[in-house]
Write a protein that holds these residues in place. Structure first.
Motif, mmCIF file in Angstrom:
data_model
loop_
_atom_site.group_PDB
_atom_site.id
_atom_site.type_symbol
_atom_site.label_atom_id
_atom_site.label_comp_id
_atom_site.label_asym_id
_atom_site.label_seq_id
_atom_site.Cartn_x
_atom_site.Cartn_y
_atom_site.Cartn_z
ATOM 1 N N LEU A 1 2.070 9.095 -6.385
ATOM 2 C CA LEU A 1 2.604 10.449 -6.234
ATOM 3 C C LEU A 1 3.645 10.737 -7.317
ATOM 4 O O LEU A 1 3.625 11.806 -7.945
ATOM 5 C CB LEU A 1 3.219 10.610 -4.840
ATOM 6 N N MET B 1 0.844 -1.197 0.000
ATOM 7 C CA MET B 1 0.000 0.000 0.000
ATOM 8 C C MET B 1 0.882 1.251 0.000
ATOM 9 O O MET B 1 0.616 2.221 -0.716
ATOM 10 C CB MET B 1 -0.932 -0.021 1.217
ATOM 11 N N ILE B 2 1.958 1.238 0.796
ATOM 12 C CA ILE B 2 2.865 2.388 0.817
ATOM 13 C C ILE B 2 3.518 2.567 -0.551
ATOM 14 O O ILE B 2 3.605 3.690 -1.080
ATOM 15 C CB ILE B 2 3.922 2.204 1.926
ATOM 16 N N VAL B 3 3.935 1.475 -1.150
ATOM 17 C CA VAL B 3 4.570 1.541 -2.470
ATOM 18 C C VAL B 3 3.577 2.069 -3.506
ATOM 19 O O VAL B 3 3.928 2.889 -4.369
ATOM 20 C CB VAL B 3 5.087 0.138 -2.869
ATOM 21 N N PHE B 4 2.329 1.618 -3.412
ATOM 22 C CA PHE B 4 1.293 2.076 -4.340
ATOM 23 C C PHE B 4 1.100 3.585 -4.235
ATOM 24 O O PHE B 4 1.016 4.296 -5.237
ATOM 25 C CB PHE B 4 -0.010 1.339 -4.020
ATOM 26 N N LEU B 5 1.063 4.096 -3.005
ATOM 27 C CA LEU B 5 0.841 5.533 -2.827
ATOM 28 C C LEU B 5 2.038 6.340 -3.318
ATOM 29 O O LEU B 5 1.887 7.386 -3.950
ATOM 30 C CB LEU B 5 0.549 5.841 -1.361
ATOM 31 N N THR C 1 3.616 18.488 -18.403
ATOM 32 C CA THR C 1 2.553 19.348 -18.932
ATOM 33 C C THR C 1 2.738 20.810 -18.557
ATOM 34 O O THR C 1 1.887 21.634 -18.852
ATOM 35 C CB THR C 1 1.187 18.870 -18.413
ATOM 36 N N THR C 2 3.818 21.191 -17.923
ATOM 37 C CA THR C 2 3.997 22.590 -17.533
ATOM 38 C C THR C 2 4.797 23.338 -18.592
ATOM 39 O O THR C 2 5.659 22.772 -19.268
ATOM 40 C CB THR C 2 4.705 22.679 -16.179
ATOM 41 N N LEU D 1 3.952 9.280 -10.205
ATOM 42 C CA LEU D 1 3.289 9.352 -11.510
ATOM 43 C C LEU D 1 2.652 10.722 -11.716
ATOM 44 O O LEU D 1 2.735 11.322 -12.803
ATOM 45 C CB LEU D 1 2.212 8.266 -11.555
ATOM 46 N N TYR D 2 2.046 11.229 -10.653
ATOM 47 C CA TYR D 2 1.403 12.540 -10.743
ATOM 48 C C TYR D 2 2.446 13.629 -10.976
ATOM 49 O O TYR D 2 2.262 14.519 -11.813
ATOM 50 C CB TYR D 2 0.607 12.805 -9.467
ATOM 51 N N LEU E 1 2.831 16.221 -14.084
ATOM 52 C CA LEU E 1 2.909 17.679 -13.927
ATOM 53 C C LEU E 1 4.114 18.241 -14.685
ATOM 54 O O LEU E 1 4.018 19.251 -15.386
ATOM 55 C CB LEU E 1 3.070 18.025 -12.448
ATOM 56 N N SER F 1 4.079 5.418 -5.655
ATOM 57 C CA SER F 1 4.060 5.321 -7.118
ATOM 58 C C SER F 1 3.030 6.291 -7.703
ATOM 59 O O SER F 1 3.291 6.934 -8.730
ATOM 60 C CB SER F 1 3.716 3.900 -7.553
#
Lengths: 119, 227
Positions: B37, B29-33, B47-48, B39-40, B44, B35
């Motif tokens: 973040l 679950m920690i790794v998923f979160l 696209t900036t 990816l987001y 960003l 990952s």
């Protein structure tokens, strides 16, 4: 033994894995945490946008909110799940010992009955 | 045993493996979160239109990305250490079984009461019965009592091997000249399969391990029949 086995329960097909790694169907509390996280992130992001009209910052708030809410729900749910498992194990051991020790020297109900009878 | 194309762990059949499964869920679950973040942040950056080519200092973000990973690592390390120490708890084994790795088979010795020893070779594919598992079945299974702690002493007669049973959370190296100890306890009866987990030659993939966990009465009958 069957030569072929399904990846999960028969008839359900392949399990759903978020980002290819998180099996939300079979991990306890995962699906609830991700759902609450998604809901919390949507509320936080939308609320921030409504108040500030800043799109990028609202997206940042949404992602941050998703992480925080998911983590919070996850730990809360796993803590309760661990407590429940401990209680289940105690109950299972108690049932096994009751059957095992019935009418023997170790039977607690027999000791309590004897002590109440002597009183 | 594993099913075809399985990626995850096998179902747990010992308390330690259950703990390991839950630790794995926690870490995943920690790794998923993390990952999500990352990816987001990558999306960003892609696209900036903003650029900043003269960054001199970034104290706040550097503080965050130093302290936050430290906290995450502590959150992962504490449950990990808990399980590590749990594996070494004193549990008064009822039985001691020695297993020796050879090229390319395992031998087992039950010497607590009488001298009982046997070799365990893989059954070749051509000799399998219908329904048997290819590359997993052996001629002599290791019969053990269920729900009792058992001490496994693992060593090797020639090269490095590794005695592994995934569903019980066991993997211990068999090192020539060294005696390694593992504690085994199964919560259910049944057959538990494993394979040698240290490269040991041409037939490294063909020296499986099969544990047959049975009630104590059946184990006593089996050991009497084997002597």
């Amino acid at each position: 033994m069957a030569a072929t086995l399904e990846p999960s329960e028969p008839g359900k097909g392949k399990p759903v894995k978020l980002l290819g790694i998180l099996d939300v169907e079979n991990i306890p509390c995962a699906w609830d945490s991700v759902l609450y996280g998604s809901l919390g992130s949507a509320v936080a992001g939308l609320g921030h946008f409504l108040f500030t009209s800043r799109i990028r910052r609202s997206c940042d708030v949404e992602v941050g909110g998703f992480i925080l809410v998911t983590l919070g729900c996850w730990f809360h749910c796993r803590y309760n799940y661990a407590k429940q498992r401990i209680q289940e194990r105690i109950a299972r051991e108690g049932i096994k010992n009751k059957i095992l020790y019935e009418s023997t020297h170790f039977d607690r109900e027999r000791k309590q009955t004897n002590s109440s009878g002597s009183n | 045993m594993a099913y075809p194309f399985q990626l995850g762990f096998q179902d747990a059949s010992s308390p330690i493996m259950e703990e390991l499964l839950h630790f794995h869920d926690h870490t995943l679950m920690i790794v998923f979160l993390i990952s999500s973040l990352v990816l987001y942040i990558i999306s960003l950056m892609l696209t900036t239109k903003l650029t900043h080519t003269s960054t001199m200092d970034a104290q706040e973000v550097e503080t965050i990305w130093t302290i936050l990973p430290a906290i995450i690592l502590i959150m992962i390390a504490l449950p990990s250490l808990r399980i590590l120490y749990m594996m070494d708890e004193i549990n008064n084994p009822s039985l001691t079984v020695k297993t020796m790795g050879h090229q390319w088979y395992w031998s087992y010795e039950y010497t607590d009461y009488e001298d009982l020893s046997f070799d365990s070779y893989m059954i070749p594919t051509s000799d399998l019965n219908p329904g048997d598992l290819r590359l997993l079945e052996v001629d002599n299974r290791v019969v053990l009592p269920m729900e009792l702690p058992i001490r496994m002493l693992i060593s090797s007669e020639d090269v490095l091997h590794s005695w592994a049973v995934p569903s019980l959370g066991l993997k211990t190296d068999a090192i020539p000249g060294r005696l390694n100890q593992a504690t085994l306890i199964s919560t259910r009866p049944g057959l538990f399969y494993g394979q040698c987990s240290e490269i040991c030659g041409s037939n490294h993939s063909f020296m499986p391990i099969v544990l047959e966990m049975v009630p104590l009465k059946h184990f006593e009958n089996w050991s009497l029949s084997m002597i």
